[in-house]
Scaffold this active site. Structure first.
Site, PDB file in Angstrom:
ATOM      1  N   GLY A  76       0.842  -1.202   0.000  1.00 31.89           N
ATOM      2  CA  GLY A  76       0.000   0.000   0.000  1.00 31.89           C
ATOM      3  C   GLY A  76       0.874   1.248   0.000  1.00 31.89           C
TER       4      GLY A  76
ATOM      5  N   ARG B 192       1.096  -5.184  -5.248  1.00 37.43           N
ATOM      6  CA  ARG B 192       1.311  -6.346  -4.376  1.00 37.43           C
ATOM      7  C   ARG B 192       1.479  -7.527  -5.322  1.00 37.43           C
ATOM      8  NH1 ARG B 192      -2.735  -3.643  -0.703  1.00 37.43           N
ATOM      9  NH2 ARG B 192      -1.499  -3.039   1.084  1.00 37.43           N
TER      10      ARG B 192
ATOM     11  N   ASP C 167       5.128  -4.619   5.981  1.00 36.13           N
ATOM     12  CA  ASP C 167       5.527  -5.986   6.343  1.00 36.13           C
ATOM     13  C   ASP C 167       5.525  -6.964   5.163  1.00 36.13           C
ATOM     14  OD1 ASP C 167       2.788  -5.904   6.291  1.00 36.13           O
ATOM     15  OD2 ASP C 167       2.489  -6.923   8.203  1.00 36.13           O
TER      16      ASP C 167
ATOM     17  N   THR D 134       4.521   2.854   5.367  1.00 41.49           N
ATOM     18  CA  THR D 134       3.144   2.372   5.536  1.00 41.49           C
ATOM     19  C   THR D 134       2.414   3.299   6.496  1.00 41.49           C
ATOM     20  OG1 THR D 134       1.766   0.630   6.538  1.00 41.49           O
ATOM     21  CG2 THR D 134       4.046   0.690   7.249  1.00 41.49           C
TER      22      THR D 134
ATOM     23  N   ASP E 148       0.281   2.287   8.500  1.00 36.19           N
ATOM     24  CA  ASP E 148      -0.198   1.488   9.640  1.00 36.19           C
ATOM     25  C   ASP E 148       0.652   1.605  10.905  1.00 36.19           C
ATOM     26  OD1 ASP E 148      -2.110   0.628   7.861  1.00 36.19           O
ATOM     27  OD2 ASP E 148      -1.177  -1.313   7.484  1.00 36.19           O
TER      28      ASP E 148
ATOM     29  N   ASP F 198       2.907  -0.326  11.937  1.00 32.69           N
ATOM     30  CA  ASP F 198       2.845  -1.620  12.616  1.00 32.69           C
ATOM     31  C   ASP F 198       4.140  -2.428  12.496  1.00 32.69           C
ATOM     32  OD1 ASP F 198       2.620  -2.004   9.908  1.00 32.69           O
ATOM     33  OD2 ASP F 198       1.058  -3.535  10.042  1.00 32.69           O
TER      34      ASP F 198
ATOM     35  N   ARG G 169      -5.125  -2.356   8.733  1.00 36.41           N
ATOM     36  CA  ARG G 169      -5.056  -3.802   8.475  1.00 36.41           C
ATOM     37  C   ARG G 169      -5.354  -4.589   9.747  1.00 36.41           C
ATOM     38  NH1 ARG G 169      -3.127  -6.235   3.926  1.00 36.41           N
ATOM     39  NH2 ARG G 169      -2.016  -4.386   3.301  1.00 36.41           N
TER      40      ARG G 169
END
Ligand code: F6P
Length: 325
Positions: free
Chosen positions: A14, A75, A106, A129, A131, A133, A175
Site C-alpha cells: 500500500g 502487491r 511488512d 506504511t 499502519d 505496525d 489492516r
C-alpha cells in the site's frame, strides 16, 4: 564484500504519504556517494518484468511534497514463488543493479527477506506504511500524515454529529493494527476506541455508553478495521439495537487516509531514513530495515521488523477513558 555501484529502489504494498520524499532521499544520497540509482516501477512485479530505469538527481525534483509514489506500487503474487524471484534476480543482474532499497511495509519486507537470503544481493528496507505496525521504528513513513488526515475528517464529522445529536462509529484503516484508531481517537476526543490489540469488546463500549453523560447525545467511537467486533456497520447495528435512543450513523474513512501531501514529520523522517539507508548499505548493512528509535537511526533485521507489534501503550487507553467522562 563486493563494492556496491548501482542501487535499485522500489516502493511496494500500500502506498503511503512520504514515499516520494523517501525516493528523493535515496536517489540523491546515492548520487552524493557516487553511486548509480535505478528506479524499479510497481515493486516486485516491475522487477520481474524488467521495468527498470536509471534515475538522476533531476528525476526526483519537485516530488518531496507529493503524496503517492512516482515509482507506482503493487502487491505481487508472482514474487511469492521461487520462479518469480529468480526472474527478478536475473533482471537486476541484466541492469547491473547490485543492491536494493525496498520502501514498504511488512509484506514488502517478508518478500525482501526471502530474496536477500536466496540471492547474493544486499537489501535495506525503509518503513513506508500508514499502519505504523513495524518493529524497529517508532514511526513509519506515512503514519503522521494519515493520522492528521483522520483527525481533520473526524473534526468535520463531529460538527454534524453535534448539530444532530448523533452517535458516529468511524472506521479507520490499519489492516490488523489499531494504532491509527488509538492515536486519532485520543486526538479527536472519542468516547471509546475499538482496537484489536486491547481485545476491547463491544460490551465495554456498551458499559461506557451506559455510564456516560446522558445529556450529551453526540458521541464518536473510533473503530480499527478488521477487529473482532466486526466492521463499522455491524458495530453500528449492535449499538442501535442496545441503545435505540441514540441516532447512530456509520462513517468509513477508507483510502483518503493513504493520500495527500506528507506532513513535515513524514518528509523529515523519509529524508533521514533515505540517507541512512544508503550510508547503511555502504557500511555493509544488509537484510535489515532502517528506522528511528528514540530519534536515533537503528537497523533491525527483517525477521524482527515484520513481527507484528501488538504491544500498545496502556496509558493511551486509560487516557481515552479518563477524558471521555
Ligand atoms: O497497509 C496499508 C493499508 O492501507 C491498510 O491499512 C489497509 O488494510 C490496506 O492497506 C488496504 O489495502 P488495499 O488498498 O489493497 O485495499
Amino acid at each position: 564484500m563486493t563494492q556496491i555501484k548501482n542501487i535499485g529502489l522500489f516502493t511496494s504494498g500500500g502506498d503511503s504519504p512520504g514515499m516520494n520524499a523517501a525516493i528523493r532521499a535515496v536517489v540523491r544520497s546515492a548520487i552524493y556517494y557516487n553511486l548509480e540509482a535505478t528506479g524499479i516501477r510497481r515493486g516486485f512485479d516491475g522487477m520481474i518484468k524488467g521495468d527498470l530505469f536509471p534515475m538522476d538527481r533531476r528525476s526526483v525534483s519537485n516530488i518531496i511534497q507529493r503524496g503517492g509514489t512516482i515509482l507506482k506500487t503493487a502487491r505481487s503474487e508472482q514474487f511469492k514463488t521461487v520462479e518469480g524471484r529468480k526472474l527478478a534476480y536475473e533482471q537486476l543482474k541484466a541492469h547491473n543493479v547490485d543492491a536494493l532499497v525496498a520502501i514498504g511495509g511488512d509484506g514488502t519486507f517478508t518478500g525482501a527477506k526471502v530474496f536477500g537470503q536466496e540471492f547474493d544481493i544486499p537489501v535495506i528496507g525503509m518503513p513506508g506504511t500508514i499502519d505504523n505496525d513495524l518493529c524497529g521504528t517508532d514511526f513509519t513513513i506515512g503514519y503522521d500524515t494519515a493520522i492528521n488526515t483522520v483527525i481533520q475528517a473526524v473534526d468535520k464529522i463531529r460538527d454534524t454529529a453535534e448539530s444532530h445529536d448523533r452517535l458516529f462509529i468511524i472506521e479507520v484503516m490499519g489492516r490488523d493494527s489499531g494504532l491509527i484508531a488509538l492515536r486519532t481517537g485520543i486526538a479527536a476526543g472519542a468516547e471509546a476506541i475499538l482496537i484489536p490489540e486491547s481485545k476491547t469488546d463491544l460490551q465495554s463500549v456498551f458499559d461506557r455508553l451506559e455510564r456516560g453523560r446522558k445529556d450529551k447525545k453526540s458521541k464518536i467511537i473510533m473503530l480499527a478495521e478488521n477487529g473482532e467486533a466486526g466492521d463499522a456497520f455491524e458495530v453500528g447495528r449492535q449499538i442501535k439495537e442496545k441503545f435505540p435512543n441514540y441516532d447512530t450513523r456509520v462513517s468509513i474513512l477508507g483510502h483518503i487516509q493513504r493520500g495527500g501531501s506528507p506532513t513535515c514529520m513524514d518528509r523529515v523522517l523519509a529524508s533521514r531514513l533515505g540517507v541512512a539507508a544508503i550510508e547503511g548499505l555502504i557500511a555493509g548493512h544488509r537484510n535489515e530495515m532502517v528506522g528511528l528509535i528514540h530519534n536515533e537511526i537503528a537497523f533491525t533485521p527483517f525477521e524482527h521488523a515484520i513481527k507484528h507489534n501488538t504491544d500498545i501503550n496502556p496509558d493511551f487507553l486509560k487516557i481515552v477513558e479518563i477524558l471521555a467522562i
